[in-house]
Write an enzyme that holds these catalytic residues in place. Structure first.
Site, PDB file in Angstrom:
ATOM      1  N   ASP A  35       1.040  -0.979   0.283  1.00  0.00           N
ATOM      2  CA  ASP A  35       0.120   0.075  -0.211  1.00  0.00           C
ATOM      3  C   ASP A  35       0.778   1.502  -0.161  1.00  0.00           C
ATOM      4  O   ASP A  35       2.263   1.000   0.272  1.00  0.00           O
ATOM      5  CB  ASP A  35      -0.864   0.129   1.395  1.00  0.00           C
ATOM      6  CG  ASP A  35      -2.121   1.136   1.242  1.00  0.00           C
ATOM      7  OD1 ASP A  35      -2.188   2.159   0.779  1.00  0.00           O
ATOM      8  OD2 ASP A  35      -3.260   0.180   1.125  1.00  0.00           O
ATOM      9  N   ILE A  54       1.111   2.587  -6.778  1.00  0.00           N
ATOM     10  CA  ILE A  54       0.558   1.420  -7.963  1.00  0.00           C
ATOM     11  C   ILE A  54       0.640   2.073  -9.375  1.00  0.00           C
ATOM     12  O   ILE A  54       0.898   1.378  -9.929  1.00  0.00           O
ATOM     13  CB  ILE A  54      -0.223   0.705  -8.013  1.00  0.00           C
ATOM     14  CG1 ILE A  54      -1.480  -0.390  -8.709  1.00  0.00           C
ATOM     15  CG2 ILE A  54      -2.279   1.946  -7.681  1.00  0.00           C
ATOM     16  CD1 ILE A  54      -0.446  -1.370  -9.053  1.00  0.00           C
ATOM     17  N   TYR A 143     -16.648   6.601 -10.166  1.00  0.00           N
ATOM     18  CA  TYR A 143     -16.180   5.942 -10.123  1.00  0.00           C
ATOM     19  C   TYR A 143     -16.838   4.580 -10.727  1.00  0.00           C
ATOM     20  O   TYR A 143     -16.104   3.594 -11.404  1.00  0.00           O
ATOM     21  CB  TYR A 143     -16.751   5.798  -8.536  1.00  0.00           C
ATOM     22  CG  TYR A 143     -16.548   4.525  -7.879  1.00  0.00           C
ATOM     23  CD1 TYR A 143     -15.737   3.814  -7.398  1.00  0.00           C
ATOM     24  CD2 TYR A 143     -17.747   3.886  -7.643  1.00  0.00           C
ATOM     25  CE1 TYR A 143     -15.023   2.642  -6.600  1.00  0.00           C
ATOM     26  CE2 TYR A 143     -17.526   3.010  -6.271  1.00  0.00           C
ATOM     27  CZ  TYR A 143     -16.754   2.165  -6.352  1.00  0.00           C
ATOM     28  OH  TYR A 143     -15.970   1.077  -5.348  1.00  0.00           O
TER      29      TYR A 143
HETATM   30  P1  NAD Z   1     -10.205   1.526   0.965  1.00  0.00           P
HETATM   31  O1  NAD Z   1     -10.592   2.691   0.211  1.00  0.00           O
HETATM   32  O2  NAD Z   1     -10.574   1.360   1.778  1.00  0.00           O
HETATM   33  O3  NAD Z   1      -8.532   1.397   0.325  1.00  0.00           O
HETATM   34  C1  NAD Z   1      -8.256   1.028  -0.449  1.00  0.00           C
HETATM   35  C2  NAD Z   1      -6.652   0.706  -0.168  1.00  0.00           C
HETATM   36  O4  NAD Z   1      -5.886   1.894  -1.526  1.00  0.00           O
HETATM   37  C3  NAD Z   1      -6.218   2.394   0.637  1.00  0.00           C
HETATM   38  O5  NAD Z   1      -5.683   1.575   1.955  1.00  0.00           O
HETATM   39  C4  NAD Z   1      -5.383   3.082   0.243  1.00  0.00           C
HETATM   40  O6  NAD Z   1      -3.870   3.695   0.914  1.00  0.00           O
HETATM   41  C5  NAD Z   1      -4.432   2.340  -1.101  1.00  0.00           C
HETATM   42  N1  NAD Z   1      -3.985   3.369  -2.391  1.00  0.00           N
HETATM   43  C6  NAD Z   1      -4.679   4.602  -2.576  1.00  0.00           C
HETATM   44  N2  NAD Z   1      -3.911   4.433  -3.973  1.00  0.00           N
HETATM   45  C7  NAD Z   1      -2.662   4.019  -3.553  1.00  0.00           C
HETATM   46  C8  NAD Z   1      -2.072   4.084  -4.641  1.00  0.00           C
HETATM   47  N3  NAD Z   1      -1.965   4.824  -5.770  1.00  0.00           N
HETATM   48  N4  NAD Z   1      -1.235   2.565  -4.631  1.00  0.00           N
HETATM   49  C9  NAD Z   1      -1.578   2.206  -3.512  1.00  0.00           C
HETATM   50  N5  NAD Z   1      -2.420   2.097  -2.867  1.00  0.00           N
HETATM   51  C10 NAD Z   1      -3.401   2.889  -2.896  1.00  0.00           C
HETATM   52  O7  NAD Z   1     -11.312   0.235  -0.227  1.00  0.00           O
HETATM   53  P2  NAD Z   1     -11.893  -0.717   0.216  1.00  0.00           P
HETATM   54  O8  NAD Z   1     -13.172  -0.263   0.354  1.00  0.00           O
HETATM   55  O9  NAD Z   1     -11.414  -1.763   0.876  1.00  0.00           O
HETATM   56  O10 NAD Z   1     -11.896  -1.669  -1.636  1.00  0.00           O
HETATM   57  C11 NAD Z   1     -10.936  -2.297  -2.451  1.00  0.00           C
HETATM   58  C12 NAD Z   1     -11.846  -2.163  -3.725  1.00  0.00           C
HETATM   59  O11 NAD Z   1     -12.956  -3.175  -3.753  1.00  0.00           O
HETATM   60  C13 NAD Z   1     -11.896  -1.035  -4.362  1.00  0.00           C
HETATM   61  O12 NAD Z   1     -11.602  -1.167  -5.894  1.00  0.00           O
HETATM   62  C14 NAD Z   1     -13.217  -0.931  -4.243  1.00  0.00           C
HETATM   63  O13 NAD Z   1     -13.887   0.064  -5.820  1.00  0.00           O
HETATM   64  C15 NAD Z   1     -14.064  -1.889  -4.640  1.00  0.00           C
HETATM   65  N6  NAD Z   1     -15.192  -2.133  -3.840  1.00  0.00           N
HETATM   66  C16 NAD Z   1     -15.006  -1.979  -1.664  1.00  0.00           C
HETATM   67  C17 NAD Z   1     -16.456  -1.679  -1.884  1.00  0.00           C
HETATM   68  C18 NAD Z   1     -16.321  -1.596  -0.228  1.00  0.00           C
HETATM   69  O14 NAD Z   1     -17.707  -0.875   0.189  1.00  0.00           O
HETATM   70  N7  NAD Z   1     -15.836  -0.980   0.626  1.00  0.00           N
HETATM   71  C19 NAD Z   1     -17.585  -2.393  -2.493  1.00  0.00           C
HETATM   72  C20 NAD Z   1     -17.682  -1.860  -3.709  1.00  0.00           C
HETATM   73  C21 NAD Z   1     -16.456  -2.094  -3.937  1.00  0.00           C
HETATM   74  C1  AKB Z   2     -18.958   3.274  -2.328  1.00  0.00           C
HETATM   75  O1  AKB Z   2     -19.913   3.289  -1.468  1.00  0.00           O
HETATM   76  O2  AKB Z   2     -18.145   3.556  -3.178  1.00  0.00           O
HETATM   77  C2  AKB Z   2     -18.419   1.453  -2.062  1.00  0.00           C
HETATM   78  C3  AKB Z   2     -18.915   0.881  -2.980  1.00  0.00           C
HETATM   79  C4  AKB Z   2     -20.290   0.132  -3.249  1.00  0.00           C
HETATM   80  O3  AKB Z   2     -18.504   0.830  -4.512  1.00  0.00           O
HETATM   81  N1  AKB Z   2     -18.462   0.904  -0.885  1.00  0.00           N
END
Ligand code: NAD
Ligand code: AKB
Length: 319
Positions: A35, A54, A143
């Site tokens: 990260d 990344i 998004y």
């Molecule tokens: P989050 O925001 O909690 O975590 C994302 C992580 O990515 C963070 O720790 C951040 O520091 C890191 N990050 C940001 N920029 C970066 C970079 N340039 N290089 C490396 N790391 C970097 O997100 P999450 O909830 O864990 O979601 C993970 C994935 O799942 C995402 O693609 C999100 O769209 C998807 N998603 C999540 C949910 C949800 O409800 N949590 C729902 C649908 C989809």
């Molecule tokens: C958001 O609310 O952006 C996420 C998702 C549903 O993708 N939790």
């Protein structure tokens, strides 16, 4: 062949839990967390961690070679609310990160990819109830547009280059171990913390906004089950619908009231209301059930009890 797994974005809401579950299954040293910021203590102390942006493709390649990585889970992204406030970064991070990882597989460096999509891939013209796998998809958030484009990329790389990429359209995820990262569904996590600490919560979504959600243990299990399914069972390479549990802020508040009878909920919708209004309120996941045997375990009642129990314990140990 020994699997070596790289998680990119390991310090976020999903990564915090996914790294530990994968380390249990595949061995601590075989799951590399990464990260731009440190992960939680448990992740940092139980196995390898690499600081990785990344966007830095050459550093990504050198980490993949260093650890002989075979699989990548790409979790780094901007979520819906944050991306809406920084559309340039939302587009750049969500799209570039995906290309960098797909190209690792195209160049023969890794064998398998997990890339998460979201219910945000749907839009205001999509049928809102029991949303099917195949339907109108016209997302109107940056998004959602990145998730829609990402799904097309997945399918393209699978068809054109035979890349083994797998994906789930996660609903809003609810867990007690890590904070959510800037999404529209974050209220459904914040509410528990505020209820336990202060006995009240002001929701940024209106009382009857129904959205699909899922408890984190189900989401982590779904992710690993999909990644471990035989390739021929994974018939959809764009991304699979997962239904989870659909409820409104009002319904969640009354479930919490069963544990905290004096809990008070007020409503003050902000810009996230428009995002929520463009998303489905319930999802049909027949394809995931049929193709790789998906089955949900936590309903609203069970999820709420489990969240309350774990968070109350957590706050006791902090106090
Ligand atoms: P989050 O925001 O909690 O975590 C994302 C992580 O990515 C963070 O720790 C951040 O520091 C890191 N990050 C940001 N920029 C970066 C970079 N340039 N290089 C490396 N790391 C970097 O997100 P999450 O909830 O864990 O979601 C993970 C994935 O799942 C995402 O693609 C999100 O769209 C998807 N998603 C999540 C949910 C949800 O409800 N949590 C729902 C649908 C989809
Ligand atoms: C958001 O609310 O952006 C996420 C998702 C549903 O993708 N939790």
């Amino acid at each position: 062949m020994r699997e070596r797994i790289l998680i990119i974005g390991s310090s976020g809401q999903i990564g915090t839990e996914l790294v530990m579950e994968l380390r249990k299954k595949y061995g601590n040293e075989n799951v590399i967390a990464s990260d731009i910021r440190p992960s939680c203590k448990e992740v940092m102390e139980s196995g390898p961690f690499e600081e990785l942006d990344i966007m830095n493709q050459s550093l990504l390649i050198s980490i993949v070679i260093k650890y002989k990585v075979t699989q990548v889970y790409l979790l780094a992204a901007l979520l819906s609310a944050t991306a809406e406030q920084n559309i340039e970064l939302g587009w750049k991070l969500n799209m570039r990160s995906h290309s960098h990882v797909l190209d690792l597989a195209k160049d023969g460096l890794i064998k398998k990819i997990f890339w998460p999509s979201s219910i945000a891939v749907f839009g205001p013209t999509t049928p809102r109830e029991n949303t099917p796998q195949y339907t109108v998809m016209e997302p109107n958030t940056v998004y959602g547009i990145t998730k829609q484009s990402g799904e097309r990329w997945n399918e393209y790389y699978f068809n054109k280059f035979g890349i083994d990429v797998r994906s789930i359209r996660y609903p809003g995820l609810i867990g007690w171990k890590a904070s959510p990262g800037g999404g529209t569904t974050d209220y459904a996590v914040d509410i528990f913390h505020q209820a336990i600490q202060y006995g009240k919560y002001e929701s940024f979504l209106s009382e009857n906004t129904g959205l699909p959600m899922m408890y984190m243990p189900d989401a982590i299990r779904a992710t690993i089950e999909l990644m471990e399914a035989p390739a021929e069972q994974v018939k959809i390479r764009s991304s699979y619908n997962l239904a989870g549990i659909s409820f409104t802020p009002k319904q969640l508040a009354s479930e919490i009231k069963k544990h905290i009878p004096d809990f008070e909920m007020t409503y003050n919708p902000d810009f996230r209301q428009a995002i929520a209004d463009s998303w489905p309120s319930s999802i049909n996941d027949n394809y995931a059930q049929k193709d790789w045997g998906w089955e949900l375990k936590y309903n609203l009642e069970k999820m709420t009890s489990n969240m309350m129990k774990n968070l109350i314990e957590k706050y006791k140990t902090i106090a």
